[in-house]
Design a protein around this motif. Sequence first.
Motif, PDB file in Angstrom:
ATOM      1  N   VAL A   1       4.451   7.480   0.987  1.00  0.00           N
ATOM      2  CA  VAL A   1       5.256   6.143   2.440  1.00  0.00           C
ATOM      3  C   VAL A   1       4.677   5.297   1.776  1.00  0.00           C
ATOM      4  O   VAL A   1       3.550   5.128   1.528  1.00  0.00           O
ATOM      5  CB  VAL A   1       4.864   6.283   3.831  1.00  0.00           C
ATOM      6  N   THR A   2       4.939   4.015   2.015  1.00  0.00           N
ATOM      7  CA  THR A   2       4.919   2.531   2.059  1.00  0.00           C
ATOM      8  C   THR A   2       5.267   1.165   2.101  1.00  0.00           C
ATOM      9  O   THR A   2       5.523   1.668   3.473  1.00  0.00           O
ATOM     10  CB  THR A   2       5.085   2.161   0.460  1.00  0.00           C
ATOM     11  N   ALA A   3       3.838   0.061   2.661  1.00  0.00           N
ATOM     12  CA  ALA A   3       3.898  -0.445   3.449  1.00  0.00           C
ATOM     13  C   ALA A   3       3.656  -1.928   2.888  1.00  0.00           C
ATOM     14  O   ALA A   3       2.449  -1.873   2.367  1.00  0.00           O
ATOM     15  CB  ALA A   3       3.359  -0.216   4.783  1.00  0.00           C
ATOM     16  N   PRO A   4       4.116  -3.246   3.076  1.00  0.00           N
ATOM     17  CA  PRO A   4       3.565  -4.198   2.726  1.00  0.00           C
ATOM     18  C   PRO A   4       2.298  -4.711   3.294  1.00  0.00           C
ATOM     19  O   PRO A   4       1.835  -4.461   4.326  1.00  0.00           O
ATOM     20  CB  PRO A   4       4.571  -5.237   3.032  1.00  0.00           C
TER      21      PRO A   4
ATOM     22  N   ILE B   1       0.284  -1.107   0.198  1.00  0.00           N
ATOM     23  CA  ILE B   1       0.312   0.166   0.287  1.00  0.00           C
ATOM     24  C   ILE B   1       0.829   1.388   0.317  1.00  0.00           C
ATOM     25  O   ILE B   1       1.993   1.799   0.550  1.00  0.00           O
ATOM     26  CB  ILE B   1      -0.921   0.443   0.924  1.00  0.00           C
ATOM     27  N   SER B   2       0.477   2.681  -1.007  1.00  0.00           N
ATOM     28  CA  SER B   2       1.502   3.640  -0.954  1.00  0.00           C
ATOM     29  C   SER B   2       0.024   4.624   0.004  1.00  0.00           C
ATOM     30  O   SER B   2      -0.778   4.723  -0.842  1.00  0.00           O
ATOM     31  CB  SER B   2       1.747   3.968  -2.205  1.00  0.00           C
ATOM     32  N   CYS B   3       0.793   5.502   0.646  1.00  0.00           N
ATOM     33  CA  CYS B   3       0.081   6.593   0.586  1.00  0.00           C
ATOM     34  C   CYS B   3       0.889   7.669   0.058  1.00  0.00           C
ATOM     35  O   CYS B   3       2.172   7.755   0.828  1.00  0.00           O
ATOM     36  CB  CYS B   3      -0.511   6.639   1.828  1.00  0.00           C
ATOM     37  N   ALA B   4       0.259   9.038   0.253  1.00  0.00           N
ATOM     38  CA  ALA B   4       0.637  10.592  -0.015  1.00  0.00           C
ATOM     39  C   ALA B   4      -0.359  10.980   0.746  1.00  0.00           C
ATOM     40  O   ALA B   4      -1.450  11.409  -0.033  1.00  0.00           O
ATOM     41  CB  ALA B   4       0.774  10.792  -0.851  1.00  0.00           C
TER      42      ALA B   4
END
Length: 302
Positions: free
Chosen positions: A35-38, A19-22
Motif C-alpha cells: 500500500v502506498t500514499a504520498p 511511503i510504501s508499506c507491506a
Amino acid sequence: MFASSVRCILVYDIGGSHISCAICAMGDFQLGTVVTAPHLAEPSSAAFLDQIERLGKKAAHRTAHPAGAALAFPGPFDYAAGVSLMRHKLPYLYGVDLRAALAARFGWDPAQVTFVHDASAFLLGEMSAGAARGFNRSVGLTLGTGVGSAFAINGRLVNEGKGVPPGGEIWNLPFDGATIEDAVSSRAIRLAYSRRTGREREVALLARRAMEDPDSRIAFHEFGEKLGLAMRAILADFAPQVVVLGGGICHCAELFLPTAQRVAEVLHLDIRISELFERAALVGAAAAWFNSSNGAHGNLLR
C-alpha cells in the motif's frame, strides 16, 4: 494471508514523494499487498506518524499482531537511535525519536522497531530474494534524482575496508570534473539531451520517445558510457562479482545498459538490473529486522 504460525513484520520504504508499506514474512520474504500514499501536503511529525500507523493497519488488516516494523529511510539518519538528521528532506522529522514514537503507536517495545539506510535496504533485498542472490561480493546502485550505493561481502553490508568509500557512499566522489552523482543521475540524461537540442525534457518522456528521437537515444548512450566509466573508477579495488542497478531510470535499462556493460567489461563483473525494483527496499528492510532479531547486527549499517 499468512499462516498464523509465520512470523511477520511491517516494512516501510520512506521515499522522497511517497511511503510504501507491506507485511513481510520471515523465511521466504514474501510480501503482502503493498500500500502506498504520498507525503502529506501539510506535513508535521504527528501527521507523519498518523500516516505510518494508518498504512500499517491497512497493510496488516488480515495479519494478527505483527512482530515489529522495519523502515528504510534516506540519510542523513541515526539508524541506531531511530532519529532523522535530515534538514532538506522531511525537515519536520528532524530530531524526532521515531523509534519510541512508533513503538508507542503500535504497542511494541522500542527494540521491535528498526531503521536501515534505503540504499542498504535495496541491496539487502536483492541479496535476499533478487538479483544478488548467491554472490559473495556485491554492490547495489540506485539511480534517480540522486545516486545511492551499498557494498556487501558474504551477505553482510560493509561501509569500510579495501575499495569501500567512506560510509559506502559514492554520490560525492570526484569524477569527470564533477561528482559521481552529477554524471549518473537523472539530471545527467536531461543535460545531455538539452546540450544537443536546447530543450528541457524529463527522463521518462525521453525514454518513451527514444525509438523515434535519435537525440534521446544519444543522451541515454552517453549516460551508459558515464555509468560504465564511473564503475571502473569506483569499483575496481572492491572487485565485486555483481552490481545490481535499481531506481526509476532502470525501467528503461535497455537504452543504456548494453553501453555500460561494454565500457565496464574490464572489471569482469555481472551487471544486473533489479529483480524486485520498488519491492527491494521493503524486502531489505525485513532482512535487516530479522537479521537484527537474530543477533546479526552487522547488517544494520549507516
